[in-house]
Motif scaffolding. Structure first.
Motif, PDB file in Angstrom:
ATOM      1  N   ASN A  20     -43.706 121.626  88.669  1.00 14.56           N
ATOM      2  CA  ASN A  20     -44.368 122.918  88.561  1.00 14.56           C
ATOM      3  C   ASN A  20     -45.682 122.815  87.794  1.00 14.56           C
ATOM      4  O   ASN A  20     -46.203 123.813  87.336  1.00 14.56           O
ATOM      5  CB  ASN A  20     -43.446 123.966  87.932  1.00 14.56           C
ATOM      6  CG  ASN A  20     -43.203 123.736  86.454  1.00 14.56           C
ATOM      7  OD1 ASN A  20     -43.694 122.765  85.884  1.00 14.56           O
ATOM      8  ND2 ASN A  20     -42.444 124.602  85.841  1.00 14.56           N
ATOM      9  N   ARG A  21     -46.191 121.604  87.661  1.00 18.29           N
ATOM     10  CA  ARG A  21     -47.451 121.425  86.932  1.00 18.29           C
ATOM     11  C   ARG A  21     -48.509 122.316  87.547  1.00 18.29           C
ATOM     12  O   ARG A  21     -48.687 122.374  88.747  1.00 18.29           O
ATOM     13  CB  ARG A  21     -47.900 119.973  87.031  1.00 18.29           C
ATOM     14  CG  ARG A  21     -49.238 119.740  86.339  1.00 18.29           C
ATOM     15  CD  ARG A  21     -49.697 118.331  86.490  1.00 18.29           C
ATOM     16  NE  ARG A  21     -48.900 117.468  85.659  1.00 18.29           N
ATOM     17  CZ  ARG A  21     -48.851 116.150  85.805  1.00 18.29           C
ATOM     18  NH1 ARG A  21     -49.532 115.567  86.743  1.00 18.29           N
ATOM     19  NH2 ARG A  21     -48.108 115.436  84.999  1.00 18.29           N
ATOM     20  N   GLN A  22     -49.189 123.011  86.711  1.00 16.79           N
ATOM     21  CA  GLN A  22     -50.229 123.909  87.181  1.00 16.79           C
ATOM     22  C   GLN A  22     -51.559 123.568  86.539  1.00 16.79           C
ATOM     23  O   GLN A  22     -51.615 123.015  85.451  1.00 16.79           O
ATOM     24  CB  GLN A  22     -49.889 125.354  86.828  1.00 16.79           C
ATOM     25  CG  GLN A  22     -48.724 125.901  87.582  1.00 16.79           C
ATOM     26  CD  GLN A  22     -48.572 127.394  87.346  1.00 16.79           C
ATOM     27  OE1 GLN A  22     -49.025 127.928  86.342  1.00 16.79           O
ATOM     28  NE2 GLN A  22     -47.950 128.080  88.284  1.00 16.79           N
ATOM     29  N   ILE A  23     -52.618 123.920  87.257  1.00 15.82           N
ATOM     30  CA  ILE A  23     -53.937 123.896  86.645  1.00 15.82           C
ATOM     31  C   ILE A  23     -54.005 125.157  85.795  1.00 15.82           C
ATOM     32  O   ILE A  23     -53.824 126.264  86.305  1.00 15.82           O
ATOM     33  CB  ILE A  23     -55.044 123.893  87.712  1.00 15.82           C
ATOM     34  CG1 ILE A  23     -54.967 122.617  88.541  1.00 15.82           C
ATOM     35  CG2 ILE A  23     -56.412 124.050  87.057  1.00 15.82           C
ATOM     36  CD1 ILE A  23     -55.927 122.580  89.717  1.00 15.82           C
ATOM     37  N   VAL A  24     -54.196 124.985  84.500  1.00 18.53           N
ATOM     38  CA  VAL A  24     -54.206 126.143  83.610  1.00 18.53           C
ATOM     39  C   VAL A  24     -55.612 126.644  83.328  1.00 18.53           C
ATOM     40  O   VAL A  24     -55.794 127.767  82.890  1.00 18.53           O
ATOM     41  CB  VAL A  24     -53.465 125.857  82.281  1.00 18.53           C
ATOM     42  CG1 VAL A  24     -51.976 125.671  82.546  1.00 18.53           C
ATOM     43  CG2 VAL A  24     -54.043 124.668  81.564  1.00 18.53           C
ATOM     44  N   ASP A  25     -56.594 125.804  83.581  1.00 17.42           N
ATOM     45  CA  ASP A  25     -57.971 126.239  83.388  1.00 17.42           C
ATOM     46  C   ASP A  25     -58.868 125.330  84.212  1.00 17.42           C
ATOM     47  O   ASP A  25     -58.468 124.247  84.641  1.00 17.42           O
ATOM     48  CB  ASP A  25     -58.367 126.171  81.911  1.00 17.42           C
ATOM     49  CG  ASP A  25     -59.545 127.101  81.592  1.00 17.42           C
ATOM     50  OD1 ASP A  25     -60.069 127.764  82.509  1.00 17.42           O
ATOM     51  OD2 ASP A  25     -59.929 127.150  80.417  1.00 17.42           O
ATOM     52  N   ARG A 118     -56.664 132.623  85.574  1.00 19.50           N
ATOM     53  CA  ARG A 118     -58.021 132.276  85.142  1.00 19.50           C
ATOM     54  C   ARG A 118     -58.602 131.137  85.985  1.00 19.50           C
ATOM     55  O   ARG A 118     -59.745 131.211  86.432  1.00 19.50           O
ATOM     56  CB  ARG A 118     -57.978 131.890  83.668  1.00 19.50           C
ATOM     57  CG  ARG A 118     -59.305 131.568  83.079  1.00 19.50           C
ATOM     58  CD  ARG A 118     -59.142 131.348  81.601  1.00 19.50           C
ATOM     59  NE  ARG A 118     -60.330 130.754  81.042  1.00 19.50           N
ATOM     60  CZ  ARG A 118     -60.548 130.669  79.760  1.00 19.50           C
ATOM     61  NH1 ARG A 118     -59.665 131.126  78.905  1.00 19.50           N
ATOM     62  NH2 ARG A 118     -61.649 130.118  79.323  1.00 19.50           N
ATOM     63  N   ALA A 119     -57.812 130.089  86.203  1.00 18.36           N
ATOM     64  CA  ALA A 119     -58.277 128.976  87.030  1.00 18.36           C
ATOM     65  C   ALA A 119     -58.458 129.419  88.479  1.00 18.36           C
ATOM     66  O   ALA A 119     -59.415 129.033  89.144  1.00 18.36           O
ATOM     67  CB  ALA A 119     -57.305 127.799  86.946  1.00 18.36           C
ATOM     68  N   TYR A 120     -57.538 130.261  88.968  1.00 15.80           N
ATOM     69  CA  TYR A 120     -57.628 130.705  90.354  1.00 15.80           C
ATOM     70  C   TYR A 120     -58.917 131.481  90.625  1.00 15.80           C
ATOM     71  O   TYR A 120     -59.469 131.403  91.714  1.00 15.80           O
ATOM     72  CB  TYR A 120     -56.411 131.535  90.762  1.00 15.80           C
ATOM     73  CG  TYR A 120     -56.509 131.979  92.192  1.00 15.80           C
ATOM     74  CD1 TYR A 120     -56.443 131.038  93.218  1.00 15.80           C
ATOM     75  CD2 TYR A 120     -56.714 133.309  92.531  1.00 15.80           C
ATOM     76  CE1 TYR A 120     -56.564 131.431  94.546  1.00 15.80           C
ATOM     77  CE2 TYR A 120     -56.842 133.702  93.849  1.00 15.80           C
ATOM     78  CZ  TYR A 120     -56.764 132.750  94.849  1.00 15.80           C
ATOM     79  OH  TYR A 120     -56.908 133.131  96.159  1.00 15.80           O
ATOM     80  N   ALA A 121     -59.402 132.199  89.644  1.00 10.52           N
ATOM     81  CA  ALA A 121     -60.646 132.957  89.838  1.00 10.52           C
ATOM     82  C   ALA A 121     -61.786 132.027  90.259  1.00 10.52           C
ATOM     83  O   ALA A 121     -62.560 132.358  91.165  1.00 10.52           O
ATOM     84  CB  ALA A 121     -61.014 133.711  88.561  1.00 10.52           C
ATOM     85  N   ASP A 122     -61.891 130.841  89.634  1.00  6.38           N
ATOM     86  CA  ASP A 122     -62.912 129.856  90.029  1.00  6.38           C
ATOM     87  C   ASP A 122     -62.670 129.350  91.442  1.00  6.38           C
ATOM     88  O   ASP A 122     -63.585 129.262  92.256  1.00  6.38           O
ATOM     89  CB  ASP A 122     -62.924 128.654  89.080  1.00  6.38           C
ATOM     90  CG  ASP A 122     -63.635 128.921  87.777  1.00  6.38           C
ATOM     91  OD1 ASP A 122     -64.423 129.888  87.707  1.00  6.38           O
ATOM     92  OD2 ASP A 122     -63.411 128.157  86.831  1.00  6.38           O
ATOM     93  N   PHE A 123     -61.427 128.988  91.738  1.00  9.63           N
ATOM     94  CA  PHE A 123     -61.102 128.459  93.057  1.00  9.63           C
ATOM     95  C   PHE A 123     -61.365 129.501  94.139  1.00  9.63           C
ATOM     96  O   PHE A 123     -61.946 129.193  95.177  1.00  9.63           O
ATOM     97  CB  PHE A 123     -59.639 128.007  93.109  1.00  9.63           C
ATOM     98  CG  PHE A 123     -59.421 126.645  92.564  1.00  9.63           C
ATOM     99  CD1 PHE A 123     -59.371 126.418  91.200  1.00  9.63           C
ATOM    100  CD2 PHE A 123     -59.280 125.566  93.409  1.00  9.63           C
ATOM    101  CE1 PHE A 123     -59.179 125.155  90.684  1.00  9.63           C
ATOM    102  CE2 PHE A 123     -59.088 124.299  92.912  1.00  9.63           C
ATOM    103  CZ  PHE A 123     -59.038 124.096  91.545  1.00  9.63           C
TER     104      PHE A 123
END
Length: 180
Positions: A20-25, A118-123
């Motif tokens: 479940n590792r996620q990009i957090v930022d 927060r990270a998804y906003a960039d993506f």
């Protein structure tokens, strides 16, 4: 940017395993001018232009595994899914090198399920720009994962059709600064 302490708290709250590792930022620049540092990326954009052949964008079928062979370990393919009031991006293909760097394989998941808001906003900003403009987009910067430090990268995202004239998929190829 998220600090190590915040990442540790997030990991504790979510389990922080490789599954479940996620990009957090994230911290990256979007570059529609395509000022590439890696020589492989302008070559891929030139191939995209050739395969476009006067159309709005090449078709996904134009990028066979044979054509993509030099890039396959670092390829991501996103499917554009238009829901009632929102556009989402489903991961259709997640290259082995991308998986090695991220410690996971989220094939079949929506991008917004694989990272913090927060990270998804960039993506979302970058993927939506490519879908809306039907043009290649360079990105460069860093991803911050739950249970590991940051990873620096440079990538290009290319729009594709899928049997029609609408942009239906996005092809991304990513290079990491610390590759061996």
């Amino acid at each position: 940017m998220i600090g190590f302490r915040a990442a540790a708290v997030y990991a504790a709250e979510t389990g922080g395993t490789a599954l479940n590792r996620q990009i957090v930022d994230s911290s990256f620049r979007l570059d529609p001018e395509l000022r590439f540092k890696r020589p492989e990326l302008p070559a891929l954009v030139a191939l995209w232009e050739d395969l476009r052949a006067g159309r709005r964008a090449p078709d996904r079928a134009d990028f066979s595994p044979f054509v993509l062979r030099p890039y396959l370990p670092r390829v991501l393919i996103y499917e554009i899914v238009n829901e009632a009031t929102v556009r989402r991006f489903r991961i259709r293909l997640y290259g082995t090198l991308i998986s090695e760097y991220s410690g996971r394989d989220p094939t079949g998941k929506f991008v917004d399920e694989t990272m913090s808001e927060r990270a998804y906003a960039d993506f979302d900003r970058g993927l939506s720009w490519v879908a809306d403009n039907a043009r290649p987009l360079r990105a460069a910067g860093s991803y911050y994962f739950v249970d590991r430090s940051f990873v620096r990268f440079e990538s290009v995202t290319l729009p594709l059709t899928a049997g029609g004239s609408e942009i239906a998929q996005l092809l991304n190829v990513t290079f990491y600064d610390d590759e061996k």
